[in-house]
Design an enzyme around this catalytic site. Structure first.
Site, PDB file in Angstrom:
ATOM      1  N   LYS A  11      17.480   6.366 -53.389  1.00  0.00           N
ATOM      2  CA  LYS A  11      17.812   7.362 -52.321  1.00  0.00           C
ATOM      3  C   LYS A  11      16.723   8.042 -51.729  1.00  0.00           C
ATOM      4  O   LYS A  11      16.205   9.061 -52.459  1.00  0.00           O
ATOM      5  CB  LYS A  11      19.063   8.075 -52.903  1.00  0.00           C
ATOM      6  CG  LYS A  11      19.566   8.933 -51.586  1.00  0.00           C
ATOM      7  CD  LYS A  11      20.688  10.232 -52.314  1.00  0.00           C
ATOM      8  CE  LYS A  11      20.026  11.100 -52.915  1.00  0.00           C
ATOM      9  NZ  LYS A  11      19.121  12.137 -52.339  1.00  0.00           N
ATOM     10  N   ASP A 138      24.579  14.225 -55.801  1.00  0.00           N
ATOM     11  CA  ASP A 138      23.981  13.214 -55.157  1.00  0.00           C
ATOM     12  C   ASP A 138      24.773  11.950 -55.576  1.00  0.00           C
ATOM     13  O   ASP A 138      24.688  10.870 -54.987  1.00  0.00           O
ATOM     14  CB  ASP A 138      22.588  12.927 -55.588  1.00  0.00           C
ATOM     15  CG  ASP A 138      21.997  13.707 -54.679  1.00  0.00           C
ATOM     16  OD1 ASP A 138      22.179  14.624 -53.845  1.00  0.00           O
ATOM     17  OD2 ASP A 138      20.600  13.921 -55.044  1.00  0.00           O
TER      18      ASP A 138
END
Length: 289
Positions: A11, A138
């Site tokens: 990410k 996250d």
């Protein structure tokens, strides 16, 4: 018994605006995130006893198996889906650890996707997202890895942005950077805002418009991260001097830095030169989507 496999992509925070430190100590943020081709791989053997084996080039740095976010994700899933089928996981760890690219969160999200699959649960099921939030801020954005805006502490997600592919080089200097150290160095007091431009979505999803947008909106954690790990500054400087590079930025709380180029060939050329100059670094040409 089924054997299922899922990618756990890196990410990348294309932008990261820290808005304030809340009274509870967490930080409100706004970020455009995208996902890379570089990834870990998570395998699930269904209906085997719950467990985890870790292999791959970054396995040693991943720490004890019992502390891995994959097992925490499985525990959270089982709490939210009583009687759920579980299984034995294998994590092939390829991404660097404590690197600002959400490797552990993406691993956990991949595990949740696999558990959802064997239990016939849709990706938008509230139970799946509740389990993801329990594991980490996250994890929700990694459940369906497409470019989005994330806000709050990570729990508020936009619809997929549909960004044009961005050609990039990811570079990590193999210096772990604990997120808590970076926020401590940022130094916001409880209830304090961080001055800066309002965070906005790109006006257009085309590559040129996105690049213009990224020039205006940076990563508020870069200065404190460079204080914690000065090697990040050297990585940025090395990438910035490459003629094919159009933008250099740190992802997340570091230490991974990404450089954007015009095409995949340019990214590969930059990656080859950086890897030759610094063979101990982790260097990957990739596409961000």
């Amino acid at each position: 018994m089924q054997r299922l496999v899922a990618r756990a992509p890196a990410k990348v925070n294309l932008t990261l605006r820290i808005l304030r430190r809340r009274p509870d100590g967490f930080h409100d943020l706004a970020s455009i995130v995208a996902f890379a081709g570089a990834c870990d791989v998570v395998t699930l053997e269904s209906d085997a006893p719950l467990g985890l084996a870790v292999a791959g080039p970054s396995a040693a740095a991943a720490g004890p198996d019992a502390d891995n976010l994959i097992l925490r994700a499985a525990d959270a899933f089982a709490r939210h889906v009583p009687g759920a089928r579980l299984g034995r996981f294998t994590l092939t760890k390829r991404l660097p650890v404590a690197a600002g690219i959400g490797g552990g969160s993406s691993d956990a999200a991949a595990a949740l996707r696999l558990l959802a699959q064997i239990n016939d649960i849709a990706l938008d099921d509230p139970r799946l997202h509740a389990a993801a939030r329990e594991v980490g801020a996250d994890v929700p954005v990694c459940l369906d890895p497409q470019a989005r805006i994330m806000e709050g502490i990570g729990e508020r997600l936009s619809e997929p942005l549909g960004l044009a592919p961005l050609f990039a080089v990811l570079v990590n200097c193999r210096v772990p950077v604990p997120t808590a150290d970076v926020f401590r160095t940022l130094g916001l007091r409880a209830g304090e805002d961080l001055a800066g431009l309002p965070h906005e979505a790109p006006m257009s999803t085309g590559r040129a418009a996105v690049m213009r947008h990224l020039v205006l909106h940076g990563n508020d954690l870069e200065p404190p991260a460079e204080t914690v790990a000065p090697e990040i500054t050297r990585v940025k400087a090395m990438l910035a001097q490459e003629p094919e590079v159009r933008l250099v930025r740190m992802s997340g709380s570091g230490a991974t830095v990404f450089a954007l180029t015009d095409d995949c060939r340019a990214a590969a050329q930059v990656a080859r030169r950086v890897a030759a100059a610094e063979p101990g670094w982790w260097v990957r040409p990739t596409v961000l989507r």
